[in-house]
Design a protein around this motif. Structure first.
Motif, PDB file in Angstrom:
ATOM      1  N   ARG A   1       0.852  -1.186   0.000  1.00 51.11           N
ATOM      2  CA  ARG A   1       0.000   0.000   0.000  1.00 51.11           C
ATOM      3  C   ARG A   1       0.890   1.239   0.000  1.00 51.11           C
ATOM      4  N   TYR A   2       0.437   2.264  -0.684  1.00 51.89           N
ATOM      5  CA  TYR A   2       1.172   3.531  -0.749  1.00 51.89           C
ATOM      6  C   TYR A   2       0.223   4.669  -0.425  1.00 51.89           C
ATOM      7  N   SER A   3       0.657   5.570   0.464  1.00 54.20           N
ATOM      8  CA  SER A   3      -0.082   6.792   0.767  1.00 54.20           C
ATOM      9  C   SER A   3       0.858   7.971   0.573  1.00 54.20           C
ATOM     10  N   GLY A   4       0.471   8.907  -0.264  1.00 54.45           N
ATOM     11  CA  GLY A   4       1.282  10.097  -0.502  1.00 54.45           C
ATOM     12  C   GLY A   4       0.558  11.337  -0.023  1.00 54.45           C
ATOM     13  N   ILE A   5       1.288  12.232   0.670  1.00 56.36           N
ATOM     14  CA  ILE A   5       0.692  13.483   1.123  1.00 56.36           C
ATOM     15  C   ILE A   5       1.570  14.651   0.675  1.00 56.36           C
ATOM     16  N   ASP A   6       0.919  15.790   0.429  1.00 57.03           N
ATOM     17  CA  ASP A   6       1.639  16.985   0.010  1.00 57.03           C
ATOM     18  C   ASP A   6       0.707  18.176   0.183  1.00 57.03           C
ATOM     19  N   PRO A   7       1.272  19.372   0.433  1.00 57.44           N
ATOM     20  CA  PRO A   7       0.413  20.548   0.547  1.00 57.44           C
ATOM     21  C   PRO A   7       0.025  21.185  -0.784  1.00 57.44           C
ATOM     22  N   VAL A   8       0.652  20.777  -1.887  1.00 58.21           N
ATOM     23  CA  VAL A   8       0.412  21.421  -3.181  1.00 58.21           C
ATOM     24  C   VAL A   8      -0.692  20.672  -3.929  1.00 58.21           C
ATOM     25  N   GLU A   9      -1.812  21.338  -4.132  1.00 55.94           N
ATOM     26  CA  GLU A   9      -2.984  20.706  -4.737  1.00 55.94           C
ATOM     27  C   GLU A   9      -2.708  20.185  -6.143  1.00 55.94           C
ATOM     28  N   GLY A  10      -1.928  20.941  -6.945  1.00 51.34           N
ATOM     29  CA  GLY A  10      -1.679  20.523  -8.317  1.00 51.34           C
ATOM     30  C   GLY A  10      -0.989  19.177  -8.412  1.00 51.34           C
ATOM     31  N   GLY A  11      -0.014  18.935  -7.551  1.00 48.98           N
ATOM     32  CA  GLY A  11       0.682  17.654  -7.566  1.00 48.98           C
ATOM     33  C   GLY A  11      -0.227  16.512  -7.164  1.00 48.98           C
ATOM     34  N   ILE A  12      -1.032  16.725  -6.112  1.00 51.16           N
ATOM     35  CA  ILE A  12      -1.954  15.682  -5.660  1.00 51.16           C
ATOM     36  C   ILE A  12      -3.000  15.392  -6.736  1.00 51.16           C
ATOM     37  N   ALA A  13      -3.512  16.428  -7.385  1.00 50.56           N
ATOM     38  CA  ALA A  13      -4.521  16.236  -8.428  1.00 50.56           C
ATOM     39  C   ALA A  13      -3.955  15.410  -9.583  1.00 50.56           C
ATOM     40  N   TRP A  14      -2.708  15.680  -9.982  1.00 46.85           N
ATOM     41  CA  TRP A  14      -2.094  14.915 -11.075  1.00 46.85           C
ATOM     42  C   TRP A  14      -1.954  13.452 -10.681  1.00 46.85           C
ATOM     43  N   CYS A  15      -1.500  13.193  -9.475  1.00 45.74           N
ATOM     44  CA  CYS A  15      -1.312  11.813  -9.021  1.00 45.74           C
ATOM     45  C   CYS A  15      -2.638  11.061  -8.963  1.00 45.74           C
ATOM     46  N   ARG A  16      -3.673  11.734  -8.492  1.00 41.81           N
ATOM     47  CA  ARG A  16      -4.989  11.090  -8.425  1.00 41.81           C
ATOM     48  C   ARG A  16      -5.533  10.790  -9.820  1.00 41.81           C
ATOM     49  N   ARG A  17      -5.215  11.633 -10.751  1.00 42.20           N
ATOM     50  CA  ARG A  17      -5.737  11.449 -12.111  1.00 42.20           C
ATOM     51  C   ARG A  17      -4.979  10.384 -12.878  1.00 42.20           C
ATOM     52  N   PHE A  18      -3.649  10.338 -12.728  1.00 42.63           N
ATOM     53  CA  PHE A  18      -2.843   9.493 -13.609  1.00 42.63           C
ATOM     54  C   PHE A  18      -2.259   8.247 -12.937  1.00 42.63           C
TER      55      PHE A  18
ATOM     56  N   THR B   1      -3.591   6.708  -9.504  1.00 42.71           N
ATOM     57  CA  THR B   1      -4.547   5.889  -8.754  1.00 42.71           C
ATOM     58  C   THR B   1      -5.482   5.061  -9.629  1.00 42.71           C
ATOM     59  N   PRO B   2      -5.997   5.563 -10.762  1.00 44.14           N
ATOM     60  CA  PRO B   2      -6.893   4.720 -11.565  1.00 44.14           C
ATOM     61  C   PRO B   2      -6.247   3.416 -12.039  1.00 44.14           C
ATOM     62  N   ALA B   3      -4.965   3.428 -12.348  1.00 43.42           N
ATOM     63  CA  ALA B   3      -4.274   2.217 -12.790  1.00 43.42           C
ATOM     64  C   ALA B   3      -3.729   1.410 -11.621  1.00 43.42           C
ATOM     65  N   TYR B   4      -3.497   2.085 -10.495  1.00 45.56           N
ATOM     66  CA  TYR B   4      -2.906   1.421  -9.327  1.00 45.56           C
ATOM     67  C   TYR B   4      -3.746   1.787  -8.101  1.00 45.56           C
ATOM     68  N   PRO B   5      -4.850   1.074  -7.869  1.00 47.50           N
ATOM     69  CA  PRO B   5      -5.778   1.454  -6.789  1.00 47.50           C
ATOM     70  C   PRO B   5      -5.200   1.299  -5.388  1.00 47.50           C
ATOM     71  N   ASN B   6      -4.051   0.645  -5.239  1.00 54.25           N
ATOM     72  CA  ASN B   6      -3.406   0.572  -3.923  1.00 54.25           C
ATOM     73  C   ASN B   6      -2.551   1.802  -3.645  1.00 54.25           C
ATOM     74  N   PHE B   7      -2.611   2.804  -4.533  1.00 56.66           N
ATOM     75  CA  PHE B   7      -1.908   4.074  -4.354  1.00 56.66           C
ATOM     76  C   PHE B   7      -2.929   5.180  -4.101  1.00 56.66           C
ATOM     77  N   ALA B   8      -2.805   5.839  -2.946  1.00 61.52           N
ATOM     78  CA  ALA B   8      -3.732   6.906  -2.564  1.00 61.52           C
ATOM     79  C   ALA B   8      -2.956   8.189  -2.296  1.00 61.52           C
ATOM     80  N   PHE B   9      -3.571   9.310  -2.612  1.00 62.20           N
ATOM     81  CA  PHE B   9      -2.923  10.609  -2.460  1.00 62.20           C
ATOM     82  C   PHE B   9      -3.874  11.566  -1.747  1.00 62.20           C
ATOM     83  N   GLN B  10      -3.324  12.355  -0.848  1.00 62.95           N
ATOM     84  CA  GLN B  10      -4.136  13.257  -0.051  1.00 62.95           C
ATOM     85  C   GLN B  10      -3.420  14.584   0.137  1.00 62.95           C
ATOM     86  N   ARG B  11      -4.146  15.650  -0.084  1.00 65.38           N
ATOM     87  CA  ARG B  11      -3.585  16.971   0.217  1.00 65.38           C
ATOM     88  C   ARG B  11      -3.765  17.257   1.702  1.00 65.38           C
ATOM     89  N   VAL B  12      -2.674  17.654   2.347  1.00 68.54           N
ATOM     90  CA  VAL B  12      -2.717  18.129   3.726  1.00 68.54           C
ATOM     91  C   VAL B  12      -2.277  19.589   3.689  1.00 68.54           C
TER      92      VAL B  12
END
Length: 281
Positions: free
Chosen positions: A98-115, A117-128
């Motif tokens: 399992r992978y969880s990624g956090i970052d304060p920059v919305e643009g980076g998190i949005a890109w990761c969620r779009r490109f 997570t859909p192919a790798y559902p065990n990868f999650a990203f969250q903006r803090v």
């Protein structure tokens, strides 16, 4: 050997060192893979160098130096726009890892969620929404009051690449305390830094990276680059991070100086690998 075979062999031999030929094969295959997601160069807001090559290099460090296993639960603090996440998609087990990624920059998190997570559902990203003078100046959460949104003892492996190189010392202590809370017994932190020991401070040979003309900031443990904003590049006195890790309940398993200081090394920044061994907190 297929990627699945590599994962299965690694999973059945977790107590053994990673075989160098298989690790090297994996890293080379990642760099050749034209189908892995990769952001546009002008959207990469942190880190120098080739996106895919640097990510593959660090995956090698996580495995060889950090002992990362395919079935690990991984937390990537400061995941940015997925530089570490993309190569990890080729190593972490799809069912157990399992992978969880956090970052304060919305643009980076949005890109990761779009490109990613859909192919790798065990990868999650969250903006803090952590406040940072450079990356998120309007953030609502002070780094001095940080509480990451995960349960105690949830992770096997925590990544902090180029994070403490952009933090003041009081926030470093808070971040590492959170890492100490989140790691399982036997779990490890992989952290990069700039350690300003006497050799790096005097720079007698003039070989140090000229971009890092560190000067001490007052009487504290920090070293800043005068021409840059203070948090653009932060170095710390040798011993500060060692003590901070101990305060967080972590034991340093590896401390390796990097090539930025003008010495031979296969990594640029200095590297710490620290372990939580349970109890005492």
């Amino acid at each position: 050997m297929s990627e699945t075979a590599l994962r299965n062999e690694s999973a059945t031999a977790t107590a053994l060192p990673a075989r160098e030929d298989r690790v090297q094969w994996l890293l080379e295959s990642i760099q050749r893979n034209r189908f892995l997601p990769q952001p546009a160069p002008d959207s990469v807001f942190v880190g120098d160098g080739d996106f895919k090559a640097v990510g593959a290099e660090f995956l090698g460090h996580f495995i060889r130096m950090g002992g990362l296993q395919p079935e690990s639960r991984v937390l990537d603090i400061g995941c940015g726009i997925g530089r570490m996440a993309v190569p990890l998609t080729q190593y972490l087990d799809l069912e157990k890892g399992r992978y969880s990624g956090i970052d304060p920059v919305e643009g980076g998190i949005a890109w990761c969620r779009r490109f990613i997570t859909p192919a790798y559902p065990n990868f999650a990203f969250q903006r803090v929404d952590i406040a940072h003078d450079l990356y998120n100046p309007k953030g609502k959460i002070s780094g001095k009051a940080l509480k990451l949104p995960y349960a105690d003892r949830h992770f096997d492996f925590v990544i902090m690449t180029s994070v403490v190189t952009h933090l003041p010392p009081d926030e470093v202590l808070i971040y590492l305390s959170e890492v100490g809370r989140l790691l399982k017994s036997g779990g490890r932190l992989f952290m990069t830094a700039f350690v300003v020991d006497p050799i790096a401070a005097t720079n007698e040979t003039g070989r140090r990276d000229t971009r890092l003309a560190f000067q001490r900031d007052g009487d504290g443990p920090c070293w800043f680059v005068p021409e840059l904003p203070p948090l653009a590049a932060v170095g710390f006195d040798d011993g500060f991070l060692d003590n901070a890790l101990r305060r967080a309940g972590l034991t340093t398993a590896l401390k390796s100086f990097g090539s930025w200081r003008g010495q031979q090394a296969d990594h640029y920044q200095d590297v710490f690998v620290a372990e939580y061994r349970g109890g005492g907190r």
